[in-house]
Structure formats: structure tokens, C-alpha cells
Design a protein around this motif. Structure first.
Motif, PDB file in Angstrom:
ATOM      1  N   PRO A 389       0.834  -1.369   0.062  1.00  0.00           N
ATOM      2  CA  PRO A 389      -0.085  -0.183   0.032  1.00  0.00           C
ATOM      3  C   PRO A 389       0.734   1.287   0.060  1.00  0.00           C
ATOM      4  CG  PRO A 389       0.109  -0.967   2.361  1.00  0.00           C
ATOM      5  CD  PRO A 389       0.769  -1.835   1.148  1.00  0.00           C
ATOM      6  N   ARG A 469      -4.767   0.454   0.697  1.00  0.00           N
ATOM      7  CA  ARG A 469      -4.741  -0.906   0.219  1.00  0.00           C
ATOM      8  C   ARG A 469      -3.771  -0.635  -0.860  1.00  0.00           C
ATOM      9  NH1 ARG A 469     -10.711  -2.040  -2.715  1.00  0.00           N
ATOM     10  NH2 ARG A 469      -9.315  -3.656  -3.183  1.00  0.00           N
ATOM     11  N   SER A 470      -3.369  -1.779  -1.555  1.00  0.00           N
ATOM     12  CA  SER A 470      -2.391  -2.027  -2.588  1.00  0.00           C
ATOM     13  C   SER A 470      -3.228  -2.165  -3.751  1.00  0.00           C
ATOM     14  CB  SER A 470      -1.523  -3.159  -2.380  1.00  0.00           C
ATOM     15  OG  SER A 470      -1.929  -4.426  -2.283  1.00  0.00           O
ATOM     16  N   ASP A 526      -1.724  -7.910  -1.356  1.00  0.00           N
ATOM     17  CA  ASP A 526      -2.569  -7.659  -0.374  1.00  0.00           C
ATOM     18  C   ASP A 526      -3.835  -8.608  -0.558  1.00  0.00           C
ATOM     19  OD1 ASP A 526      -4.535  -6.442   1.320  1.00  0.00           O
ATOM     20  OD2 ASP A 526      -3.499  -4.383   1.057  1.00  0.00           O
TER      21      ASP A 526
END
Length: 894
Positions: A389, A469-470, A526
Motif C-alpha cells: 500500500p 490498500r495496494s 494484499d
């Protein structure tokens, strides 16, 4: 092997074996990812004054640091980050008393100063540390003439980011401490000194032939922004709103200063207006330094490299504006407001990257800004951004945060915020954010709260999707038209995290995580990657020139979303996300007629490029013809360059003829892209003849001529070496033409090339040529064995570069050493030493790769020799640790 190893350990004695265990334990702990919390802060450091006596020829500094601080809680000592200082005296004064000698310890990484009695919160304290440093391995870089680099100037410059100023300043080397600073530097009178803030005094020193420069930074800033530059410079000075604007350049480049850097006052004006805060520091200086790459936004005094200066010919197709805008924007985003810890680095780098686009939009127009954003998409969707992220609290070292997440993805996040808010609210939010947090530390939540307060809209989910978040949305979009019902249907599927979301040829996703720690496994994606992103999506249906487009917008919140529109007839063009407002990978399925219409009719740069890429996936004659026609009719060079890059691999006479025709384009960047694409036609006589003509006659723009030279090497016709050799007689700005010729020679994969390249590695050759020649030797070694009679000289040249001070040539020599295999064994001690001293992940990784290649090569006696070398290196490390422990124990008993 393991038993022999431990027998040697026992031979050192129990105490050293225990120290070895500590080394192994601490090294293992440093390798693992762990939660990175904001640093503890027991005291407030208010001011640091540095009195420096600088000896450039001997790369030595005698220094006195006077540090004013106030405890925030009861403390009995204070610990400063200080690497490899030779301390001679430490004194402490607790107000209102005067300085008294104080007990201290120095373990080589920190200096701890002990107080006579615990200090209560709020007591003002002064600490004075006298120390010396000799050519530190980081933080300060010294240069001067040497046998292998006779043309190097005497110069020193600092580089504090991320945590390197601790190599020359005793400090709290974290982003959550701000202090005012002074630098009082004594140098030989032929040199000039630049530092932060205002120049309060310049005058003769007590020693004859020396000068004292006194700089004061009166507003607090973070320690990594403290700068020192010393050398022989020409200084061009002008003003902006009464504040000095200075360009520090090598004396022989003074005529290029204004041409290359002269837009700085216009940038100052634009950014001051946009941000709502007039440039906040006392001056703005740009220092063009020797062997410096990129830029560093030191408060009021940015450091950039000499390669930012361009002569008149280079300026035809080269500009430093992007770099200048980026570093200037940092004076607000990074200096005036600073990320509280490295996890939120995007608040520095993402903002500065976006202001490159803001500048392009202002001075060059909407297409240039859109293309800049388009080019940033590749980095923002790279593997680095897919794996981790943007706000990441788990990293091995701060340098690992300096990747595509913080730069292009950070810029993209700001662009998406702007698209959601509209210009008026976007700039109002940024202005309030800047004013509210001036001279302070910020986290991502501070920006979010300001946006929400200004706009009245929740951005909680937005910041979750894009900072916590990624990854990014990968959209599989299918457009269909039902003639009988008059309905157009667009089905949008988010396929990230699924097999359908795997990279496709031409998608451009890459792994640019240059700072990834070499001691850890690649992070896994992720687990939230498969979760759908939430964003507004617009679809525009065009019906013809005389009809207004039909626009449909939906909030995409699920894995699959369907948008429909009733239309009077079939659409002539369907645009997904007009304006390019969402970071994404877009994969569309629709009729070829819609692609052809978009290729030439989409108002958006990104839309036309998207259509060109889709048409380029199928190597049909019809698609070649369509792209060839678009290459000629397209008005914007960026789209032309992309089309040229697509036509090259497609091959065929139509593509070839279109590329050859654009060699006559008025825009040098279009010409360069077309030349580059011609490298795909390796045996085409017309292409070889055209490129040879360009090599022999040249081009008004350096970039086109450089590209033609390198492409001719890639085409590798029989006469290539004979055609390229005369090019080495041409003068050019920063030796661009000769360097291109040397790179091209390597591309020939001809053993005869070694002799020529070795000649251009010689000390009397210009520095850029030596770098290019060493790079070419490394490339040639990768697959083209040298003649045995050349091997001794190759080894000698690589060894000289490894010992030299030029970092770029050294990095190429490291690569070359690894490619020597067992012949590189003599370099192992040097490579291991450089690896132990390396402070950046990329350098350590390159060194480890070279060492591994050498040790993996077959050799009859390397097993024992390699183990012996590693054992000696480990013994040195352990002995050093024991000495530090003994010093610390001795100091604690004083």
C-alpha cells in the motif's frame, strides 16, 4: 564447513563469540519487516549550530555542534544519531549555568550525553560536541582530482534524505523533529559555501587565505533538509518578490544558467498562487553539483546535478522544468509541511510529482499535462504498487518508501481528488491544508479531514482504497449495441486479484521497486486486492459531429456494474472515463469501427493512445494502415511517439514507411521516437540506409542524433564499427554524442570493440565518456567474451573504477566485475567492503548480485578462499563491535 566455521569462532574466545552472536541476532532483526512507529522524542531540539572547518583536498572536517534542547519529560541523558564521529570533547550547560565537561559514550552510531542529574521537563539545556569526520560513507560526498579522475573539481555536497545527515551532524535523525539551524563554515578563499536560510556574514578567517561563511535558517525544519555545498561556483542572482533567487553553476557553464533554470521565478509565482502561501523561505537557490543525480529539496537551497544545465542545442528537446518544478514544490510539500514519518512519504513526493503536472498544464497546455499524467500511470500501476500500500508501516528501511507508490501513485491520488472535487474546491482544500499545517508535521488523515471539512463530502472510503490498500482497479469493459431496442450496454468487471487480471502484453506493468530490501522475500499481494474498488465512472456515447454526446455516470462499487443508455442510433465512439479521472488498467472489448473513431477523434491524449495500443495488438495490414495514417495526422508529439513505438514491433512495409516519413517531423521528440522504433527492422536496407545517413550527417537535436547512433549499433550492419568510430570525434554538450557512440559499440557484440572501449576508459578521457565506456564494457561482457590479450587491461580498468570516487562509473564497474566470473575473484574483498558500507538498498543489491555471480562461477579453490575471505570480514566486524562495547562500558564507568 559449518563445524570448521565454529572452530574458528571458538579460537577467538568466548567474549568475541558472544559478540558474534549479537551481530547475527541484530542483523537478522534488521532484515525482517516490522511495524514502523513514529520515533520517540524525549527532548525538543530547538536549534543546532555547526561550526565547520572544511579541508576539501583531505576530505576532512573538524566540527563543533552546539545544540539547544528542552526535555519533554525527565531525562538523565540524551542520545544523538551520529555515525563514525571521532569525538574529542563534550560539554553541557543547564541554564543559567555555563558549559561544563560532560560524560558521554560513542558507539560509532550514536553519541549519548549524560547529565550530572536528571533534568526536569522544560529546562533549557545546551550541548556542545567537538568531533571530526573523514570522508564519511554517506551524508557528505567529497570530490577532487585524482589519478583516475583528473578533471574532477574540488567540491563537497550533502545528501541528508532519508537518514544520512547523521554521518556529519549529531542530531535526532527523524522526520518528527524540527529545529532552526546555523552553518558557519571555514573554507579556502577560492571556494564558496551554500547552506539553508540567510547569509548573515562572509569574511576572512583568522587563518590567512581562508574565508568564513555564516548561514542561518531562522524557521524550523527537519534535519534531513540541512544542506552544505562547497566548491568553485559562478552565482547568477535575481529576485522574486524581493527575495533572492540564485543559480549556483560551474564557472564554465555560466552561459547555460538562465537558459536552463530561468523559469524558476515563474514557478515561484504560480505555486505561491495555487497553494495560497507565498514562497515561505528567505531565498531560493539551485546548486548544480558535480556527480549529483536527481534533485534534493533542501530548505531554501535545492541541490541538482550539472546535467540539468543544457546548451542551446540540447534545449531543443531537453528541459529541466519537470525536475525544477518537482523540487520547488517540495519547498511547500516536504519542507513547510513534512510527513510525520516515512509511512506517509506520499504527502511529500506525491504532491511534488503532481506539481510537475500543474506546471506543464500552466506553461505547455492540457495535452502536455495529460501526457505527463499518462506516463505516470505505468509507475502507479507497477508491481511495487500492487504488492504494497501507499501508506505502509512495514518496511525494512526508510529508503524502501521511495518508490512508485510515493511518486507517480501519489500524484495520481491527488489528480483523482481534483477530479472528484472540481478545481475550485480542490485548490481551496490544498490552500487550507497548507495554511493549517504550516511548519508542522502531517499524516494522511490531516489531508483527508481538511478535504472533508472544505467539501462536506466523505473521503473515508477513498483514502482506504487508494492509500491503505495496494493495487488498483483492472477493468474488463465490454460494449454492445442492440439495434432493435436502441440500447447501448457497457458491462464493467473488476478483475484485479483474479486470473483474468494477470498482466497482458503491452499493458506496461513493470516492477520498479528499486528500494526493495534485498534480505526479504517479495511481499505477497494484499489479500484485500480482490475487494472491489469504489469510484465514479463516466461513459460517453458520441453519435456524430452535430449531436451532443450522451453521458452516463455510475458509482462503481461491486465486482460487476452495468451502464445502459437509450440512443437514437448506434454510437460512433464510446469513451470510457473521459478525462482519465480514475487510476486503472483498462481492457475493452468493442467493435473495430469504435477503435478507429477513437484513434483519431478522442479529445483525450490517453484515449487516443489507448485506441492505438488496442489496434496494435493485432498485426493486421488494416491495423498497420490505420496506425500509419494516424501517425501522420496526429498533432501532438506524445501520441505520435506512442504510435511510433507501437508500429515498430508490428513490422511490415507500411509501418516502416510511416516511420521513415516522420523522420522529417518538425518536432524532435517525434523524430526520436520514430528512429527508436526503426530498431525493429534489423535487416531492412532502406532503414539501415536512413539511419546511417542520420548518424553521418547528424540532427539539429542531440536526442535524435543519440538515438540514431544507438539504433545503428542495434541494427549491427557489417560496417557499423567503421561508421560509429568517427562519431567519437564529435564534441557535444556533456559528451552526449560520444557516450551514445560508446553505448552503440557495445551493442555490436563484437570482440573488436573492447580495444576501443578500453581506450575511452582512460583517465584522460572526459568523465561522461569514461562512464559510458565502462557501462559498454559491462554490457559487452554479458555474452561476448573478450580476447584473452585484453583481459588483463579489462581487469585493471574495472579495478581502477571500483577504487575511484565517481559513483556512476563505479556502479558500472560493479556490474562488469560480476560478469567476469572467476576472473573477478580479486575484486571480492573490495565488493564486500563496498557492500558493508552501502547505505541504500539498490547499491547493496547490485553488489550482492556481483558477488554472487563471481562466487557461483566454477573454480577449483574458491570454496576455501571464499570462506576465508568471509571469515576475515566477519572477524573485522566482530572486533569492531567489541571495541565499541568496550568504549561504551568505559564511558559508562567515567
Amino acid at each position: 564447513m559449518r563445524q570448521r566455521f565454529w572452530r574458528c569462532v571458538v579460537g577467538w574466545g568466548v567474549r568475541r563469540a558472544a559478540a558474534l552472536c549479537l551481530v547475527i541476532l541484530f542483523s537478522s532483526a534488521a532484515r525482517a519487516d516490522e511495524y514502523r512507529a513514529v520515533a520517540d522524542r524525549p527532548v525538543d531540539i530547538r536549534h543546532i549550530r555547526l561550526d565547520l572547518d572544511i579541508d576539501l583536498p583531505h576530505k576532512h572536517v573538524d566540527a563543533v555542534a552546539s545544540i539547544e534542547l528542552t526535555p519533554l519529560r525527565e531525562v538523565g541523558s540524551v542520545v544523538f544519531d551520529a555515525v563514525n564521529f571521532e569525538t574529542s570533547a563534550v560539554a553541557v550547560a543547564v541554564a543559567p549555568d555555563s558549559l561544563k565537561p560532560a560524560r558521554h559514550s560513542n558507539d560509532g552510531k550514536h553519541i549519548e550525553v549524560f547529565f550530572e542529574r536528571p533534568l526536569a521537563p522544560g529546562q533549557d539545556v545546551s550541548v556542545q560536541i567537538r568531533y571530526a569526520i573523514d570522508e564519511p560513507k554517506s551524508g557528505l560526498s567529497f570530490f577532487g582530482p585524482s589519478e583516475d579522475e583528473p578533471d574532477a573539481p574540488y567540491q563537497v555536497w550533502s545528501q541528508g534524505q532519508s537518514i544520512s545527515n547523521r554521518y556529519w551532524i549529531p542530531c535526532f535523525d527523524h522526520t518528527n523533529e524540527r529545529q532552526t539551524t546555523e552553518v558557519v563554515a571555514t573554507v579556502d578563499e577560492k571556494y564558496r559555501v551554500l547552506s539553508n536560510g540567510t547569509l548573515e556574514h562572509v569574511g576572512p578567517a583568522k587563518d590567512s587565505g581562508r574565508t568564513v561563511y555564516h548561514w542561518r535558517q531562522s524557521q524550523p525544519h527537519v534535519i534531513y533538509l540541512v544542506t552544505l555545498v562547497v566548491g568553485d561556483f559562478h552565482v547568477h542572482e535575481e529576485t522574486w518578490r524581493g527575495k533572492p533567487v540564485m543559480y549556483w553553476v560551474p564557472p564554465d557553464r555560466k552561459d547555460d544558467a538562465v537558459r536552463s533554470l530561468g523559469r524558476t521565478p515563474d514557478m515561484l509565482e504560480l505555486f505561491s498562487q495555487k497553494i495560497g502561501v507565498a514562497y515561505p523561505w528567505d531565498k531560493y537557490a539551485l546548486a548544480c553539483c558535480y556527480s549529483y543525480g536527481g534533485g534534493m529539496e533542501n530548505t531554501s537551497a535545492t541541490t541538482i546535478g550539472e546535467n540539468s544545465l543544457h546548451d542551446e542545442r540540447a534545449h531543443l528537446d531537453t528541459s529541466a522544468d519537470g525536475l525544477l518544478a518537482h523540487e520547488l514544490a517540495h519547498q511547500w510539500w516536504g519542507d513547510y509541511l513534512t510527513c510525520r514519518d516515512w509511512s506517509h512519504l506520499w504527502l511529500n513526493e506525491g504532491f511534488a510529482s503532481y506539481f510537475e503536472i500543474v506546471w506543464s498544464e500552466h506553461v505547455l497546455g492540457a495535452d502536455e499535462a495529460a501526457y505527463d499524467l499518462f506516463e505516470k500511470t505505468r509507475g502507479a500501476t507497477s508491481d511495487a504498487c500492487v504488492r504494497r500500500p501507499m501508506v505502509d508501516r512495514f518496511y525494512g528501511s526508510p529508503d524502501e518508501m521511495f518508490d512508485s507508490r510515493s511518486y507517480p501513485k501519489g500524484a495520481w491520488v491527488l489528480h483523482m481528488i481534483r477530479c472528484r472535487l472540481g478545481d475550485a474546491l480542490f485548490w481551496k482544500a490544498l490552500q487550507e491544508y497548507a495554511n493549517e499545517h504550516k511548519l508542522d508535521l502531517v499524516e494522511s488523515v490531516d489531508l483527508r479531514r481538511t478535504i472533508e471539512r472544505v467539501s462536506g463530502r466523505s473521503f473515508d472510503r477513498f483514502f482506504y482504497d487508494w492509500t491503505e490498500r495496494s493495487g488498483h482497479p483492472i477493468l474488463d469493459v465490454t460494449t454492445t449495441w442492440n439495434e432493435s431496442s436502441g440500447m447501448a450496454e457497457v458491462v464493467v468487471k473488476q478483475v484485479q486479484g483474479t486470473p483474468e487480471g494477470a498482466p497482458r502484453r503491452g499493458d506496461g506493468r513493470n516492477d520498479d521497486d528499486e528500494s526493495a530490501g534485498e534480505n526479504r522475500k517479495p511481499p505477497q499481494p494484499d489479500p484485500k486486492l480482490a475487494e472491489p474498488f469504489q469510484f465514479p465512472l463516466t461513459v460517453e456515447f458520441r453519435l456524430g459531429e452535430k449531436d451532443a454526446p450522451v453521458v452516463v455516470q455510475r458509482d462503481v462499487t461491486a465486482r460487476e456494474t452495468t451502464l445502459t443508455a437509450r440512443l437514437p442510433r448506434a454510437p460512433s465512439m464510446v469513451r470510457i472515463d473521459p478525462g482519465n479521472t480514475v487510476l486503472k488498467e483498462l481492457r475493452e472489448t468493442k467493435g473495430r469501427d469504435l477503435w478507429l473513431a477513437q484513434l483519431t477523434g478522442d479529445p483525450d491524449v490517453a484515449g487516443r493512445i489507448h485506441a492505438a495500443r488496442e489496434l496494435g495488438r493485432e498485426k493486421s495490414d488494416a491495423n498497420r494502415a490505420a496506425l500509419a495514417a494516424a501517425l501522420q495526422s496526429e498533432k501532438f508529439w506524445g501520441v505520435q511517439s506512442e504510435i511510433a513505438g507501437i508500429l515498430g514491433p508490428m513490422g511490415g512495409d507500411v509501418a516502416r514507411d510511416a516511420l521513415l516519413a516522420t523522420l522529417r517531423s518538425a518536432n524532435p521528440r517525434t523524430r526520436r521516437a520514430s528512429v527508436s522504433a526503426l530498431r525493429n527492422f534489423t535487416s531492412d536496407p532502406a532503414v539501415i540506409a536512413a539511419v546511417r545517413t542520420l548518424v553521418e550527417t547528424g540532427d539539429p537535436a542531440y536526442g535524435v542524433e543519440e538515438e540514431a547512433i544507438e539504433v545503428y549499433g542495434a541494427l549491427a550492419p557489417a560496417d557499423a564499427l567503421d561508421v560509429l568510430s568517427p562519431v567519437l570525434q564529435r564534441d557535444s554538450d556533456r559528451e552526449r554524442i560520444r557516450s551514445a557512440a560508446l553505448r552503440a559499440v557495445a551493442g555490436l557484440k563484437n570482440p573488436r570493440s573492447y580495444e576501443l572501449l578500453l581506450e575511452w576508459c582512460a583517465p584522460e578521457r572526459p568523465t561522461p565518456c569514461r562512464r559510458a565506456a565502462m557501462s559498454a564494457i559491462a554490457s559487452l561482457l554479458d555474452g561476448t567474451p573478450p580476447p584473452e590479450e585484453q583481459m588483463e587491461k579489462i581487469v585493471q580498468r574495472i579495478g581502477s573504477a571500483l577504487e575511484g570516487q565517481d559513483r556512476r562509473q563505479r556502479s558500472e564497474a560493479i556490474r562488469a566485475a560480476g560478469l567476469l566470473g572467476e576472473r573477478g575473484e580479486p575484486f571480492l574483498p573490495k565488493l564486500r567492503k563496498l557492500s558493508a558500507e552501502a547505505t541504500r538498498g539498490g547499491a547493496r543489491r547490485a553488489l550482492r548480485e556481483a558477488i554472487d555471480k563471481i562466487t557461483a562461477a566454477p573454480s577449483g579453490n574458491r570454496g576455501i578462499d571464499s570462506l576465508r575471505a568471509e571469515l576475515e570480514e566477519l572477524k573485522t566486524q566482530v572486533n569492531g563491535l567489541v571495541e565499541k562495547l568496550e568504549r561504551a562500558q568505559s564511558a559508562s564507568q567515567q
